[in-house]
Design a protein around this motif. Sequence first.
Motif: not given
Lengths: 252, 223
Positions: B161-177
């Motif tokens: 679940x964590x692998x997929x949840x990392x996409x939530x970092x977009x809310x802080x404008x971290x340019x993850x994948x």
Amino acid sequence: MKLLEMKDVKKSFGDLQVLKGIDLSVEQGEVVAIIGPSGGGKSTLLRCATTLETIDSGFISIGGDTLVSTPAGSDKAHYADKHQMTEIRSKFGLVFQNFNLFPHFSVRRNITEALVSVHKKSKEEANSICDELLAKMGLSEKGDSYPCNLSGGQQQRVSIARALATNPEILFFDEPTSALDPELTAGVLKVIRDLAEEKMTMVIVTHEMSFARDVADRIIFMDGGVIVEQGPASEVINNPKNDRTKEFLAGY
Amino acid sequence: MERYISTITQLAAGFKFTLIIFAFTILFSIPLGLLVAKLRMSKFKVISGITRVYISIMRGTPLMLQLLLVYFLPNMLFGIALRDLNFGGVDYRLTATVIGFSLNYAAYFAEIFRGGIQSIPKGQYEAAQILGFTNTQTFFKIVLPQVIKNVLPAVTNEVITLVKDTSLAQVLSVTEMFTAAKALSSAQVSIMPLIAAGVFYYVMNGLVEIVMNRFEKSMNYYH
């Protein structure tokens, strides 16, 4: 020398008084069997003597060291400090009804771990103690096995070896064969018999009446939180004096 | 062809941050989860009560909101300018993401560990006590190894679940994948970058499964 002494030991669970003032002493080399109906307080007595339960009041000493005492005029038991407790715990061993071996340790490590990490013995020394004990238990081939691959009887013999490894002065057994079928029971009883012949001091809670009569020097019949009757093994089993004892033994 | 290569390169650049968030969250949340589990089981009612509230809030509110709160809190409470905030040269947006994820996942891990610890029979503790093991020795030598075996399937779930949840970092404008994929998708007016990102997540979780399965198998020598 008295290796276990209990005086006026009382213990309640909530409102239920399970031990109502027990006096018991066990001499060096003596084998004492405790019999009686379930709920009579046998296991609680053993658990109090082995520090698994704390008593409400009374006195217990093991190997001459006071584990707990109740000062005159007080009704609250006072236990030895942490350091003394460790010292006292090294003087006895306990064999559980359901073995309580450590499933993730090999047979060898079950026996040697306490020697190495508690008693600070070298690995070589611990291993040689282990080999000796496994041979004695007829399990020389099983050092590398894991508990889940052993029969119940073998597991119980490993747990006896584990309890013996630290060279205790007195060994307690809490219904050591109750979880085993008759065939497996025999092997465990033989081991205990051998220990009795070596004059190992033992206190055994058991439902095996004929075994108790054969192996014990003294039998204690407990019911309702008190010692109802005690005496030489054959006498208590063959000629019980107390009516409650007669009634209980008639069931066997 | 060039477009594909450029897409993959940009996704890979974002994947670096996905991996960073993932790795640091695992690194912090598992030990923290163990600690929280211990506090939750504390005899002291105040401690276990506070921990219970913590777990309840972490599980009961959106992770996205928690990330935003962790990010804005220094400013809200102390008036610190977030632009200037960085630890060891790392942008605070990334730091806040890792803190937020770690706090959240610690709560979930704590409950998994608590279940695992409570499933260890009392007899194991009693045998250890009689043999003279200290409480610390009992926990680390006797209890924890058995707990790890018990909780592994549930932990694998959380890790995936964590692998997929990392996409939530977009809310802080971290340019993850996923952020990168979304940007590429709108620039190219194509859904392909998003699908490519999906493949990245899937492959990574495939690896997680393989590693965790090996780990589980390595503990199959007893039951």
